[in-house]
Scaffold this motif. Structure first.
Motif, PDB file in Angstrom:
ATOM      1  N   GLY A 251       0.803  -1.213   0.000  1.00 17.18           N
ATOM      2  CA  GLY A 251       0.000   0.000   0.000  1.00 17.18           C
ATOM      3  C   GLY A 251       0.838   1.266   0.000  1.00 17.18           C
ATOM      4  O   GLY A 251       2.009   1.266  -0.407  1.00 17.18           O
ATOM      5  N   LEU A 252       0.259   2.345   0.496  1.00 16.47           N
ATOM      6  CA  LEU A 252       0.900   3.653   0.447  1.00 16.47           C
ATOM      7  C   LEU A 252       1.608   4.025   1.741  1.00 16.47           C
ATOM      8  O   LEU A 252       2.072   5.157   1.899  1.00 16.47           O
ATOM      9  CB  LEU A 252      -0.151   4.717   0.106  1.00 16.47           C
ATOM     10  N   GLU A 253       1.728   3.068   2.664  1.00 18.46           N
ATOM     11  CA  GLU A 253       2.474   3.332   3.889  1.00 18.46           C
ATOM     12  C   GLU A 253       3.959   3.564   3.565  1.00 18.46           C
ATOM     13  O   GLU A 253       4.435   3.218   2.474  1.00 18.46           O
ATOM     14  CB  GLU A 253       2.352   2.146   4.862  1.00 18.46           C
ATOM     15  N   LYS A 254       4.694   4.082   4.511  1.00 21.63           N
ATOM     16  CA  LYS A 254       6.137   4.247   4.350  1.00 21.63           C
ATOM     17  C   LYS A 254       6.756   2.872   4.155  1.00 21.63           C
ATOM     18  O   LYS A 254       6.558   1.963   4.975  1.00 21.63           O
ATOM     19  CB  LYS A 254       6.724   4.931   5.592  1.00 21.63           C
ATOM     20  N   VAL A 255       7.490   2.685   3.065  1.00 17.04           N
ATOM     21  CA  VAL A 255       7.943   1.339   2.713  1.00 17.04           C
ATOM     22  C   VAL A 255       8.886   0.758   3.757  1.00 17.04           C
ATOM     23  O   VAL A 255       8.907  -0.458   3.993  1.00 17.04           O
ATOM     24  CB  VAL A 255       8.585   1.345   1.308  1.00 17.04           C
ATOM     25  N   GLU A 256       9.671   1.611   4.415  1.00 15.39           N
ATOM     26  CA  GLU A 256      10.579   1.096   5.453  1.00 15.39           C
ATOM     27  C   GLU A 256       9.781   0.450   6.588  1.00 15.39           C
ATOM     28  O   GLU A 256      10.221  -0.554   7.168  1.00 15.39           O
ATOM     29  CB  GLU A 256      11.455   2.222   5.997  1.00 15.39           C
ATOM     30  N   ASP A 257       8.621   1.011   6.909  1.00 15.11           N
ATOM     31  CA  ASP A 257       7.780   0.412   7.950  1.00 15.11           C
ATOM     32  C   ASP A 257       7.228  -0.935   7.500  1.00 15.11           C
ATOM     33  O   ASP A 257       7.145  -1.878   8.291  1.00 15.11           O
ATOM     34  CB  ASP A 257       6.629   1.360   8.290  1.00 15.11           C
ATOM     35  N   LEU A 258       6.868  -1.030   6.240  1.00 15.62           N
ATOM     36  CA  LEU A 258       6.343  -2.295   5.714  1.00 15.62           C
ATOM     37  C   LEU A 258       7.419  -3.373   5.717  1.00 15.62           C
ATOM     38  O   LEU A 258       7.159  -4.524   6.075  1.00 15.62           O
ATOM     39  CB  LEU A 258       5.799  -2.091   4.300  1.00 15.62           C
ATOM     40  N   ILE A 259       8.624  -3.010   5.326  1.00 17.19           N
ATOM     41  CA  ILE A 259       9.720  -3.984   5.308  1.00 17.19           C
ATOM     42  C   ILE A 259      10.036  -4.459   6.721  1.00 17.19           C
ATOM     43  O   ILE A 259      10.269  -5.656   6.952  1.00 17.19           O
ATOM     44  CB  ILE A 259      10.964  -3.365   4.625  1.00 17.19           C
ATOM     45  N   GLN A 260      10.040  -3.530   7.668  1.00 11.80           N
ATOM     46  CA  GLN A 260      10.280  -3.913   9.061  1.00 11.80           C
ATOM     47  C   GLN A 260       9.191  -4.870   9.546  1.00 11.80           C
ATOM     48  O   GLN A 260       9.477  -5.859  10.246  1.00 11.80           O
ATOM     49  CB  GLN A 260      10.318  -2.661   9.933  1.00 11.80           C
ATOM     50  N   ASP A 261       7.963  -4.616   9.157  1.00 13.09           N
ATOM     51  CA  ASP A 261       6.865  -5.489   9.549  1.00 13.09           C
ATOM     52  C   ASP A 261       7.009  -6.874   8.928  1.00 13.09           C
ATOM     53  O   ASP A 261       6.803  -7.898   9.600  1.00 13.09           O
ATOM     54  CB  ASP A 261       5.542  -4.845   9.120  1.00 13.09           C
ATOM     55  N   LEU A 262       7.361  -6.931   7.661  1.00 13.25           N
ATOM     56  CA  LEU A 262       7.561  -8.220   6.991  1.00 13.25           C
ATOM     57  C   LEU A 262       8.704  -8.999   7.634  1.00 13.25           C
ATOM     58  O   LEU A 262       8.623 -10.221   7.824  1.00 13.25           O
ATOM     59  CB  LEU A 262       7.862  -7.996   5.504  1.00 13.25           C
ATOM     60  N   ASN A 263       9.753  -8.283   8.002  1.00 13.15           N
ATOM     61  CA  ASN A 263      10.922  -8.937   8.601  1.00 13.15           C
ATOM     62  C   ASN A 263      10.557  -9.577   9.964  1.00 13.15           C
ATOM     63  O   ASN A 263      10.914 -10.729  10.235  1.00 13.15           O
ATOM     64  CB  ASN A 263      12.052  -7.925   8.777  1.00 13.15           C
ATOM     65  N   GLN A 264       9.825  -8.831  10.794  1.00 15.86           N
ATOM     66  CA  GLN A 264       9.477  -9.385  12.107  1.00 15.86           C
ATOM     67  C   GLN A 264       8.497 -10.552  11.960  1.00 15.86           C
ATOM     68  O   GLN A 264       8.513 -11.504  12.739  1.00 15.86           O
ATOM     69  CB  GLN A 264       8.924  -8.298  13.046  1.00 15.86           C
ATOM     70  N   ALA A 265       7.643 -10.510  10.934  1.00 14.42           N
ATOM     71  CA  ALA A 265       6.715 -11.609  10.729  1.00 14.42           C
ATOM     72  C   ALA A 265       7.424 -12.857  10.222  1.00 14.42           C
ATOM     73  O   ALA A 265       7.088 -13.982  10.604  1.00 14.42           O
ATOM     74  CB  ALA A 265       5.603 -11.182   9.754  1.00 14.42           C
ATOM     75  N   LEU A 266       8.425 -12.677   9.374  1.00 10.30           N
ATOM     76  CA  LEU A 266       9.224 -13.822   8.918  1.00 10.30           C
ATOM     77  C   LEU A 266       9.987 -14.447  10.067  1.00 10.30           C
ATOM     78  O   LEU A 266      10.192 -15.665  10.107  1.00 10.30           O
ATOM     79  CB  LEU A 266      10.195 -13.376   7.804  1.00 10.30           C
ATOM     80  N   ASP A 267      10.373 -13.621  11.033  1.00 11.30           N
ATOM     81  CA  ASP A 267      11.045 -14.160  12.237  1.00 11.30           C
ATOM     82  C   ASP A 267      10.135 -15.122  13.003  1.00 11.30           C
ATOM     83  O   ASP A 267      10.629 -16.027  13.674  1.00 11.30           O
ATOM     84  CB  ASP A 267      11.468 -13.011  13.153  1.00 11.30           C
ATOM     85  N   GLN A 268       8.829 -14.916  12.882  1.00  6.73           N
ATOM     86  CA  GLN A 268       7.889 -15.823  13.571  1.00  6.73           C
ATOM     87  C   GLN A 268       7.992 -17.251  13.041  1.00  6.73           C
ATOM     88  O   GLN A 268       7.899 -18.218  13.782  1.00  6.73           O
ATOM     89  CB  GLN A 268       6.445 -15.318  13.395  1.00  6.73           C
ATOM     90  N   ILE A 269       8.186 -17.351  11.703  1.00  2.00           N
ATOM     91  CA  ILE A 269       8.372 -18.685  11.109  1.00  2.00           C
ATOM     92  C   ILE A 269       9.704 -19.265  11.543  1.00  2.00           C
ATOM     93  O   ILE A 269       9.815 -20.449  11.911  1.00  2.00           O
ATOM     94  CB  ILE A 269       8.315 -18.625   9.574  1.00  2.00           C
ATOM     95  N   SER A 270      10.751 -18.449  11.541  1.00  2.00           N
ATOM     96  CA  SER A 270      12.074 -18.931  11.952  1.00  2.00           C
ATOM     97  C   SER A 270      12.044 -19.427  13.383  1.00  2.00           C
ATOM     98  O   SER A 270      12.647 -20.456  13.723  1.00  2.00           O
ATOM     99  CB  SER A 270      13.097 -17.804  11.822  1.00  2.00           C
ATOM    100  N   ALA A 271      11.326 -18.709  14.239  1.00  2.00           N
ATOM    101  CA  ALA A 271      11.270 -19.080  15.646  1.00  2.00           C
ATOM    102  C   ALA A 271      10.543 -20.399  15.858  1.00  2.00           C
ATOM    103  O   ALA A 271      10.847 -21.175  16.781  1.00  2.00           O
ATOM    104  CB  ALA A 271      10.599 -17.987  16.453  1.00  2.00           C
ATOM    105  N   SER A 272       9.570 -20.666  14.982  1.00  2.00           N
ATOM    106  CA  SER A 272       8.760 -21.893  15.167  1.00  2.00           C
ATOM    107  C   SER A 272       9.367 -23.088  14.427  1.00  2.00           C
ATOM    108  O   SER A 272       8.897 -24.209  14.591  1.00  2.00           O
ATOM    109  CB  SER A 272       7.340 -21.649  14.678  1.00  2.00           C
TER     110      SER A 272
END
Length: 396
Positions: free
Chosen positions: A375-396
């Motif tokens: 979307g139109l959010e600040k892309v750096e915020d979106l990337i940070q969000d994607l990164n922390q969500a991918l960490d959820q898979i790594s953790a599990s």
């Protein structure tokens, strides 16, 4: 007269006229709402009905739309390079209208296997009952012409596909359709006329869900069918009137408002999506990125040849099971979970394995697929969000 860029013409197409007495005009065309129109006398009524019977788009009754509707139809014709456009209550309603305008009982249709999922539902629940046969084919098929039957009347495709963003060689398919005298219709929701212009590439009918980028604010359901062939325009016009589809003037007005900013919105979506691709490409949990503007996408060469730009819709396969990917989806904070796209907001869709089975383009069985709308959010915020969500898979 100067031939202006499409972005410029889009802003000035069907602006409100100046009042002949005051010399004043609003910037935005008002929404004209009415079910009934009045005729000054019977001569005007007779003239109007005579023009209507010839297939002209005249104002005769609210179901066919008034000035607000004509304005959006003209805007979409400008985008698509069409000569005739009719609005519908949704993208799916527009697909239905395209099928019903061309086909009759006993006809056969070739359909690319990457089409919008509800087309298959329409096939099972409606077209079979009408004795209309569909054959699904892969865009990678070496000889689609070999699938044409004596009763084949239409080829229906979607490019790029809205699940795996598969690019089709539309000029090739258009050549086959012309050679065999069949209609080529395409779902152009991804391109919205501004990014992809299938009529110029040889298609006969273009279908758009204006719900997406044309509106841009996730608050309207809207569709359109466009053609530049007079014979098809007459068929579509007659079928639309017989079916009785109608669109609210307020929804049309919202789409007219939204389309004025589509060019700048698409540029932002596309720029951010490429930055997201760069991040995802470096992450070990990412198996593949499905985004034709991404240089590593197999359809990138076709995108460069045929498209005028890109948008924010992409899919990503992950090196984990579909069930494991649910933790990723649930962990996202800035991406709403939803099926649509094209609005200002970022969205994520967990794609079920069953939805992927009909797609021959999908060659990663057992892996997870998620679709992202950037979307139109600040892309750096979106990337940070994607990164922390991918960490959820790594953790599990």
């Amino acid at each position: 007269m100067t031939k202006h860029h499409l972005n410029t013409r889009l802003l000035h197409t069907d602006s409100a006229d100046f009042d002949p007495e005051s010399g004043i005009a609003p910037v935005s065309l008002p929404a004209i709402r009415t079910s009934t129109v009045r005729f000054r006398d019977l001569d005007v009524l007779d003239q109007t009905m005579a023009r209507k019977n010839k297939g002209e788009k005249v104002v005769s009754y609210g179901i066919a739309g008034l000035d607000t509707h004509r304005a959006l139809e003209n805007v979409i014709n400008t985008l698509e390079g069409g000569s005739y456009c009719v609005l519908n209550p949704s993208g799916l309603a527009s697909i239905h209208l395209a099928f019903m305008s061309v086909l009759k009982s006993g006809d056969h249709v070739l359909v690319s296997d990457n089409v919008y999922g509800p087309v298959r539902v329409m096939h099972e629940t409606l077209l079979k009952r009408l004795n209309i046969e569909l054959t699904y084919f892969s865009a990678e098929h070496p000889d689609p012409a070999s699938l044409i039957q004596p009763n084949t009347r239409m080829m229906y495709v979607e490019s790029p596909g809205s699940l795996l963003m598969e690019m089709l060689d539309l000029p090739r398919l258009a050549g086959i359709a012309r050679e065999h005298d069949i209609v080529l219709a395409i779902d152009n929701t991804w391109g919205a006329g501004m990014l992809y212009q299938p009529l110029a590439l040889g298609a006969d009918i273009s279908v758009i869900a204006g719900t997406k980028y044309i509106n841009g604010h996730s608050d309207v359901m809207l569709g359109a069918v466009v053609t530049n062939r007079d014979d098809l325009a007459r068929q579509i016009h007659a079928t639309q009137y017989a079916v009785g589809n109608s669109v609210s003037a307020d929804d049309v007005w919202l789409a007219l408002r939204g389309v004025k900013t589509m060019a700048v919105r698409l540029e932002h979506h596309a720029r951010s999506a490429l930055q997201v691709c760069e991040f995802l490409d470096s992450h070990p949990l990412v198996s593949r990125i499905y985004f034709p503007a991404w240089e590593k996408d197999p359809g990138h060469a076709l995108w460069k040849r045929d498209c005028l730009g890109s948008n924010g819709l992409l899919s990503v396969s992950l090196n984990c099971s579909p069930d494991a990917a649910k933790a990723f989806v649930n962990a996202l904070e800035l991406f709403g979970i939803g099926f649509s796209w094209g609005g200002f907001e970022s969205l994520v869709q967990w794609v079920s394995p069953g939805a992927l089975e009909p797609h021959s383009y999908w060659k990663e069985p057992g892996k997870a697929l998620v679709r992202l709308h950037i979307g139109l959010e600040k892309v750096e915020d979106l990337i940070q969000d994607l990164n922390q969500a991918l960490d959820q898979i790594s953790a599990s």
